[in-house]
Design an enzyme around this catalytic site. Structure first.
Site, PDB file in Angstrom:
ATOM      1  N   GLU A 122      15.074 -42.653 -38.048  1.00  0.00           N
ATOM      2  CA  GLU A 122      15.129 -43.815 -37.174  1.00  0.00           C
ATOM      3  C   GLU A 122      13.801 -44.547 -37.172  1.00  0.00           C
ATOM      4  O   GLU A 122      12.738 -43.939 -37.115  1.00  0.00           O
ATOM      5  CB  GLU A 122      15.460 -43.376 -35.748  1.00  0.00           C
ATOM      6  CG  GLU A 122      16.692 -42.514 -35.733  1.00  0.00           C
ATOM      7  CD  GLU A 122      17.475 -42.635 -34.448  1.00  0.00           C
ATOM      8  OE1 GLU A 122      17.053 -43.388 -33.553  1.00  0.00           O
ATOM      9  OE2 GLU A 122      18.507 -41.964 -34.364  1.00  0.00           O
ATOM     10  N   CYS A 161       7.821 -48.942 -35.147  1.00  0.00           N
ATOM     11  CA  CYS A 161       7.690 -47.557 -34.685  1.00  0.00           C
ATOM     12  C   CYS A 161       8.302 -46.642 -35.748  1.00  0.00           C
ATOM     13  O   CYS A 161       9.476 -46.775 -36.097  1.00  0.00           O
ATOM     14  CB  CYS A 161       8.401 -47.403 -33.337  1.00  0.00           C
ATOM     15  SG  CYS A 161       8.310 -45.735 -32.684  1.00  0.00           S
ATOM     16  N   CYS A 168      12.406 -32.620 -33.979  1.00  0.00           N
ATOM     17  CA  CYS A 168      11.051 -32.206 -33.605  1.00  0.00           C
ATOM     18  C   CYS A 168      11.102 -30.792 -33.049  1.00  0.00           C
ATOM     19  O   CYS A 168      12.050 -30.422 -32.361  1.00  0.00           O
ATOM     20  CB  CYS A 168      10.477 -33.157 -32.562  1.00  0.00           C
ATOM     21  SG  CYS A 168       8.760 -32.772 -32.122  1.00  0.00           S
ATOM     22  N   CYS A 172       9.383 -30.870 -25.909  1.00  0.00           N
ATOM     23  CA  CYS A 172       9.015 -31.463 -24.619  1.00  0.00           C
ATOM     24  C   CYS A 172      10.307 -31.665 -23.818  1.00  0.00           C
ATOM     25  O   CYS A 172      11.307 -32.147 -24.355  1.00  0.00           O
ATOM     26  CB  CYS A 172       8.296 -32.787 -24.838  1.00  0.00           C
ATOM     27  SG  CYS A 172       6.841 -32.593 -25.884  1.00  0.00           S
ATOM     28  N   CYS A 175      12.208 -35.221 -23.539  1.00  0.00           N
ATOM     29  CA  CYS A 175      12.393 -36.028 -24.758  1.00  0.00           C
ATOM     30  C   CYS A 175      13.711 -35.694 -25.453  1.00  0.00           C
ATOM     31  O   CYS A 175      14.017 -34.523 -25.694  1.00  0.00           O
ATOM     32  CB  CYS A 175      11.227 -35.781 -25.708  1.00  0.00           C
ATOM     33  SG  CYS A 175      11.418 -36.542 -27.325  1.00  0.00           S
ATOM     34  N   GLY A 219       9.669 -37.002 -34.182  1.00  0.00           N
ATOM     35  CA  GLY A 219       8.845 -35.998 -34.836  1.00  0.00           C
ATOM     36  C   GLY A 219       7.404 -35.969 -34.368  1.00  0.00           C
ATOM     37  O   GLY A 219       6.933 -36.869 -33.686  1.00  0.00           O
ATOM     38  N   ASN A 352      12.263 -42.886 -20.052  1.00  0.00           N
ATOM     39  CA  ASN A 352      13.538 -43.450 -20.505  1.00  0.00           C
ATOM     40  C   ASN A 352      14.591 -42.358 -20.458  1.00  0.00           C
ATOM     41  O   ASN A 352      14.405 -41.308 -21.061  1.00  0.00           O
ATOM     42  CB  ASN A 352      13.410 -43.982 -21.939  1.00  0.00           C
ATOM     43  CG  ASN A 352      12.500 -45.186 -22.009  1.00  0.00           C
ATOM     44  OD1 ASN A 352      12.688 -46.164 -21.292  1.00  0.00           O
ATOM     45  ND2 ASN A 352      11.484 -45.107 -22.845  1.00  0.00           N
ATOM     46  N   CYS A 395      11.078 -45.189 -26.321  1.00  0.00           N
ATOM     47  CA  CYS A 395      10.358 -43.924 -26.497  1.00  0.00           C
ATOM     48  C   CYS A 395      11.213 -42.749 -26.072  1.00  0.00           C
ATOM     49  O   CYS A 395      11.778 -42.744 -24.990  1.00  0.00           O
ATOM     50  CB  CYS A 395       9.125 -43.874 -25.604  1.00  0.00           C
ATOM     51  SG  CYS A 395       7.844 -44.981 -26.074  1.00  0.00           S
TER      52      CYS A 395
HETATM   53  N1  SAH Z   1       5.672 -36.502 -31.124  1.00  0.00           N
HETATM   54  C1  SAH Z   1       4.641 -37.422 -30.861  1.00  0.00           C
HETATM   55  C2  SAH Z   1       5.041 -38.853 -31.154  1.00  0.00           C
HETATM   56  C3  SAH Z   1       6.440 -39.256 -30.822  1.00  0.00           C
HETATM   57  S1  SAH Z   1       6.844 -39.308 -29.103  1.00  0.00           S
HETATM   58  C4  SAH Z   1       4.166 -37.289 -29.427  1.00  0.00           C
HETATM   59  O1  SAH Z   1       4.824 -36.621 -28.653  1.00  0.00           O
HETATM   60  O2  SAH Z   1       3.120 -37.826 -29.112  1.00  0.00           O
HETATM   61  C5  SAH Z   1       6.083 -40.831 -28.604  1.00  0.00           C
HETATM   62  C6  SAH Z   1       5.821 -40.937 -27.106  1.00  0.00           C
HETATM   63  O3  SAH Z   1       7.060 -41.019 -26.385  1.00  0.00           O
HETATM   64  C7  SAH Z   1       5.090 -39.726 -26.534  1.00  0.00           C
HETATM   65  O4  SAH Z   1       3.965 -40.135 -25.811  1.00  0.00           O
HETATM   66  C8  SAH Z   1       6.104 -39.089 -25.608  1.00  0.00           C
HETATM   67  O5  SAH Z   1       5.461 -38.469 -24.532  1.00  0.00           O
HETATM   68  C9  SAH Z   1       6.953 -40.266 -25.205  1.00  0.00           C
HETATM   69  N2  SAH Z   1       8.292 -39.909 -24.755  1.00  0.00           N
HETATM   70  C10 SAH Z   1       9.075 -38.917 -25.188  1.00  0.00           C
HETATM   71  N3  SAH Z   1      10.260 -38.919 -24.536  1.00  0.00           N
HETATM   72  C11 SAH Z   1      10.222 -39.949 -23.663  1.00  0.00           C
HETATM   73  C12 SAH Z   1      11.150 -40.491 -22.717  1.00  0.00           C
HETATM   74  N4  SAH Z   1      12.369 -39.975 -22.585  1.00  0.00           N
HETATM   75  N5  SAH Z   1      10.782 -41.555 -22.010  1.00  0.00           N
HETATM   76  C13 SAH Z   1       9.564 -42.111 -22.184  1.00  0.00           C
HETATM   77  N6  SAH Z   1       8.654 -41.671 -23.069  1.00  0.00           N
HETATM   78  C14 SAH Z   1       8.973 -40.590 -23.799  1.00  0.00           C
HETATM   79 FE1  SF4 Z   2       7.499 -33.900 -27.726  1.00  0.00          FE
HETATM   80 FE2  SF4 Z   2       6.928 -36.027 -29.247  1.00  0.00          FE
HETATM   81 FE3  SF4 Z   2       8.415 -34.025 -30.229  1.00  0.00          FE
HETATM   82 FE4  SF4 Z   2       9.451 -35.616 -28.344  1.00  0.00          FE
HETATM   83  S1  SF4 Z   2       8.852 -36.206 -30.422  1.00  0.00           S
HETATM   84  S2  SF4 Z   2       9.568 -33.352 -28.439  1.00  0.00           S
HETATM   85  S3  SF4 Z   2       7.615 -36.071 -27.113  1.00  0.00           S
HETATM   86  S4  SF4 Z   2       6.287 -33.892 -29.582  1.00  0.00           S
END
Ligand code: SAH
Ligand code: SF4
Length: 404
Positions: A122, A161, A168, A172, A175, A219, A352, A395
């Site tokens: 994506e 983006c 991933c 988290c 996410c 990722g 989100n 995000c």
């Molecule tokens: N994996 C990397 C980059 C991709 S995530 C990282 O985690 O930094 C990009 C950003 O989106 C991160 O800062 C993460 O904290 C945020 N993010 C993940 N899930 C989200 C959500 N549901 N709503 C808002 N931001 C989110």
């Molecule tokens: Fe965490 Fe970023 Fe991976 Fe989502 S994409 S699980 S925010 S490390």
């Protein structure tokens, strides 16, 4: 040299020794560095300097097939095609358009045609950015740009983006991508290919238009470090994009940050850290990776990055109602920023939502209060606007890939 004229080869196919790497299933050209392209050409009996022509055709002219390479003679193109050479650039297979102008793409590699799954990733195009990362990230640039025309301004804030993995492994809790688990790493060609495919679709001309890249798609880039950095080098050295308009976001993979710190400034993007919590207790709860690398360990690693003049580290901070969005959290974040001694700007992201994720949207008043509190403490703070929520492009919403 294991080469035969195509005409001869077609008559005696079974007799012509064919190298495995010359079959159509061989590694595509797109994604190879200039020295690697030169080596392929030498293998095919061509001079190494043609590597430069080939790199130009693939990455500057964005040719999508060997037939289009105008600096190669027709005879040479035919010969390379007969050897099974192909560009093999990822292509946009599906487009989702948001009411706000954001587009989400499913980008497919060659595996899709061969029935390999999962093989789409994506990528998101935000024509006006999301106010998170723009230019040098100082925020001052926007002010200067307000002088120029609306169209020009919009162009200079456009942001792509980019994904670095399918799924991933970091897990988290807030996410959606995490729900997939790690499916696989993307190759350098697949990472850079997302960008080039979008540049083509949006008719971006390097030199005329400015675009920002954020490696914030699916990722964890620093868990696919070599391919991620190989893609960055291609994008900088061959495609012609500036590393100062690129930001990579990491959840805090310390060994990756340390390697990143050693990259030369000419190819090093800016760095964003997904902080997301005011302290280790909350962070470990919502980001289990914090048990391995604590906030202090991450900050210590970030201190080893030699920043450019005016460059700031971004701390991303996802606001989860009741979990990370309280007034005392804002004060704690301000203290943490001061204690770090780093030039930091904080990017607030209202969470989100996604199916099956047990959090709640923060109240608008909590978001605003958080922002004001940080600003009041002298911390540069930006509120990232959610882009493309209606098409699941915002995000942490990228995951529809596997379901198709
Ligand atoms: N994996 C990397 C980059 C991709 S995530 C990282 O985690 O930094 C990009 C950003 O989106 C991160 O800062 C993460 O904290 C945020 N993010 C993940 N899930 C989200 C959500 N549901 N709503 C808002 N931001 C989110
Ligand atoms: Fe965490 Fe970023 Fe991976 Fe989502 S994409 S699980 S925010 S490390």
């Amino acid at each position: 040299m294991l080469y035969s004229e195509p005409s001869v080869a077609s008559k005696f196919t079974q007799l012509v020794p064919v190298r495995i790497t010359d079959l159509p299933s061989a590694q595509p050209l797109f994604g190879l560095s200039r020295p690697e392209l030169a080596a392929r050409l030498v293998e095919a009996g061509e001079p190494a300097w043609r590597g430069q022509q080939l790199a130009h055709a693939l990455y500057r002219q964005r040719n999508q097939s060997v037939v289009e390479i105008s600096t190669f003679s027709k005879e040479l193109r035919e010969r390379l095609i007969a050897r099974g050479w192909e560009v093999g650039r990822p292509r946009i297979a599906q487009v989702f358009q948001s009411v706000d102008g954001t587009e989400r793409y499913l980008v497919a590699g060659r595996g899709v045609d061969a029935g390999v799954s999962p093989d789409t990733v994506e990528t998101v195009w935000m024509p006006e950015g999301d106010d998170g990362e723009s230019g040098d990230g100082s925020g001052y640039e926007n002010a200067a740009e307000s002088e120029i025309s609306e169209a020009g301004k919009r162009r200079s804030r456009a942001t792509i983006c980019v994904s670095s993995q399918v799924g991933c492994a970091v897990n988290c809790q807030f996410c959606l991508t995490a729900k997939l688990g790690l499916q696989r790493n993307l190759s350098a060609g697949e990472i850079a290919g997302q960008v080039v495919a979008v540049l083509d679709r949006q008719k971006v001309e390097i030199g005329r238009d400015r675009v920002n890249l954020v490696f914030m798609g699916m990722g964890e880039p620093f868990l696919n470090y070599d391919n991620f950095m190989a893609a960055v080098r291609l994008l900088v050295e061959e495609v012609g994009l500036s590393p100062q308009r690129m930001t990579v976001s990491t959840s805090g993979i310390v060994p990756g940050i340390l390697r990143f710190a050693a990259e030369p400034a000419e190819v090093r993007p800016k760095l964003a850290i997904s902080l997301n919590a005011p302290n280790d207790t909350v962070r470990s709860e919502i980001m289990p990776i914090n048990r391995k690398w604590s906030i202090e360990a991450v900050v210590a690693a970030v201190r080893t990055v030699k920043l450019r003049p005016r460059e700031r580290i971004t701390f991303e901070y996802v606001l989860l109602a009741g979990v990370t969005d309280k007034p005392e959290h804002a004060r704690e974040v301000a203290r943490l920023v001061r204690r770090s001694g780093l030039p930091v700007k904080v990017n607030l992201i209202a969470w989100n939502p996604g199916p099956g994720i047990p959090y709640a949207l923060p109240e608008a008043s909590a978001v605003d209060g958080f922002r004001r509190s940080l600003a009041g403490e002298g911390v540069p703070v930006y509120l990232r606007r959610p882009r493309g929520r209606d098409i699941f492009a915002a995000c942490g919403q990228l995951k529809m890939t596997v379901e198709g």
